[in-house]
Design a protein around this motif. Structure first.
Motif, mmCIF file in Angstrom:
data_model
loop_
_atom_site.group_PDB
_atom_site.id
_atom_site.type_symbol
_atom_site.label_atom_id
_atom_site.label_comp_id
_atom_site.label_asym_id
_atom_site.label_seq_id
_atom_site.Cartn_x
_atom_site.Cartn_y
_atom_site.Cartn_z
ATOM 1 N N PRO A 142 8.841 -9.163 11.509
ATOM 2 C CA PRO A 142 9.659 -9.721 12.201
ATOM 3 C C PRO A 142 11.051 -10.123 12.840
ATOM 4 N N GLY A 143 11.269 -10.827 13.890
ATOM 5 C CA GLY A 143 12.306 -10.194 13.746
ATOM 6 C C GLY A 143 13.206 -11.951 14.354
ATOM 7 N N PRO A 144 14.325 -11.825 14.393
ATOM 8 C CA PRO A 144 14.499 -13.516 15.170
ATOM 9 C C PRO A 144 14.801 -13.465 17.049
ATOM 10 N N PRO A 175 8.437 -9.806 18.079
ATOM 11 C CA PRO A 175 9.450 -11.191 18.243
ATOM 12 C C PRO A 175 8.979 -12.101 17.319
ATOM 13 N N PRO A 176 9.506 -12.587 17.114
ATOM 14 C CA PRO A 176 8.974 -14.019 17.108
ATOM 15 C C PRO A 176 7.965 -15.048 17.430
ATOM 16 N N SER A 216 8.938 -2.323 21.982
ATOM 17 C CA SER A 216 8.314 -4.338 22.067
ATOM 18 C C SER A 216 9.482 -5.190 22.053
ATOM 19 N N TYR A 217 10.391 -5.334 20.637
ATOM 20 C CA TYR A 217 11.006 -6.397 20.106
ATOM 21 C C TYR A 217 11.960 -6.162 20.964
ATOM 22 N N ALA A 225 8.843 -13.527 24.357
ATOM 23 C CA ALA A 225 6.765 -13.663 23.846
ATOM 24 C C ALA A 225 7.454 -14.712 22.528
ATOM 25 N N PRO A 226 8.948 -15.254 22.173
ATOM 26 C CA PRO A 226 8.981 -16.827 21.611
ATOM 27 C C PRO A 226 8.123 -17.747 22.702
#
Length: 330
Positions: free
Chosen positions: A49-51, A71-72, A99-100, A107-108
């Motif tokens: 998980p990243g911000p 992404p979250p 993806s990130y 995504a969030p």
């Protein structure tokens, strides 16, 4: 065709699923025209998980420092679709990315709106930290396998696909050639290289030289060469029409695309396609290719295409070149 297997690996405390996919060099797994220089590519299901991020450049820097980030709210295989949002949304990144890097803003937002959201890092060279560089025929197989897992684990009958740049074309190949038409309801292409780009005149210049197309691949990547206007990959994909019955297609493009020229090559031409040009709806938004997935108006359009009940995006001024220097310098 896919001949590898899915291997579980722990990376930085996150479980990543890595698949090794092999195709005979120069032979397309799903058709003619592949120009693969390396027959092996890697796909990864990121799970670290990243911000949330607010610029493409910041997301790229974070992704490079934290490989395997997601992404979250993304890639929760325990998520179950709701009656309001019955189809999971599968996101497909662009070239030389992840993806990130490409989805840390959208995504969030999808997750917060109640969607089950998934993303796979496809088409990576073994050992590389970015993806979307290798043969797109193989990347299509990787996306197909990932969508199959999403359907199995969520219990959904169909998914919606959102692809940025190369991801738009790879997912369109999955729909047209790998059975995706039966399991995809909506396809959305952001800055889709539907008919390729000339890359500021590089492609016409290469065509004037014997073997010039091979040089494009040599000095860029296999995947970039496959996205050039007039490539064998795009010619085969569009030969029988660029849409497939039963799937709803929407492209969202910008007149100021830095990568796809002419920008009119973004639009699809087949039945069932809706083509949205940002400047037709918001003339003061001059966002370009690199900024699109972090542009608030584009994000709002994407949410509204997925669900017409979503609020209209707010039109605000976006200066020409926004985000471009940051991406070049990062």
């Amino acid at each position: 065709m896919r001949v590898g297997e899915v291997v579980a690996a722990a990376v930085a405390g996150a479980t990543l699923v890595v698949s090794m996919t092999t195709a005979a060099a120069g032979a397309a797994p799903g058709g003619a025209g592949s120009v693969a220089s390396d027959p092996v590519s890697v796909s990864v299901i990121p799970a670290l998980p990243g911000p949330v991020q607010f610029t493409h450049a910041e997301a790229k820097v974070y992704a490079e420092a934290h490989p395997g980030s997601v992404p979250p709210g993304t890639n929760d295989f325990g998520c179950r679709p709701t009656a309001k949002h019955p189809r999971p949304v599968v996101l497909a990144h662009g070239s030389d990315s992840s993806s990130y890097s490409d989805w840390a803003a959208i995504a969030p937002r999808l997750h917060d709106a109640g969607y089950c959201v998934f993303a796979v890092d496809f088409g990576g060279a073994p050992g590389a930290t970015t993806f979307g560089t290798e043969d797109m025929y193989v990347s299509g197989e990787q996306v197909a396998g990932f969508v199959g897992r999403v359907l199995r684990e969520t219990g959904a009958a169909k998914v919606d696909l959102v692809g940025f740049s190369q991801g738009a074309t790879v997912t369109r190949y999955f729909i047209a050639e790998l059975g995706g038409a039966g399991v995809v309801d909506q396809w959305i292409g952001l800055a889709s290289p539907s008919y390729g780009g000339v890359f500021y005149g590089l492609v016409p210049a290469a065509d004037a030289i014997p073997g010039g197309r091979d040089l494009v691949s040599l000095f860029t990547t296999v995947a970039v060469a496959q996205q050039a206007e007039g490539s064998d990959f795009l010619a085969a994909l569009n030969a029988d029409g660029d849409t497939v019955p039963g799937v709803s297609y929407t492209t969202i493009g910008t007149r100021y695309d830095e990568m796809i020229q002419p920008y009119t090559n973004i639009a699809l031409r087949g039945p069932g396609a809706t083509n949205i040009l940002i400047q037709d709806r918001c003339p003061q938004n001059m966002t370009g290719h690199m900024n699109m997935v972090y542009d608030e108006y584009t994000i709002g359009l994407t949410l509204q295409v997925l669900d017409p009940r979503a609020s209209d995006p707010v039109c605000t001024r976006v200066p020409l070149g926004t985000g471009l220097i940051g991406m070049i310098g990062s």
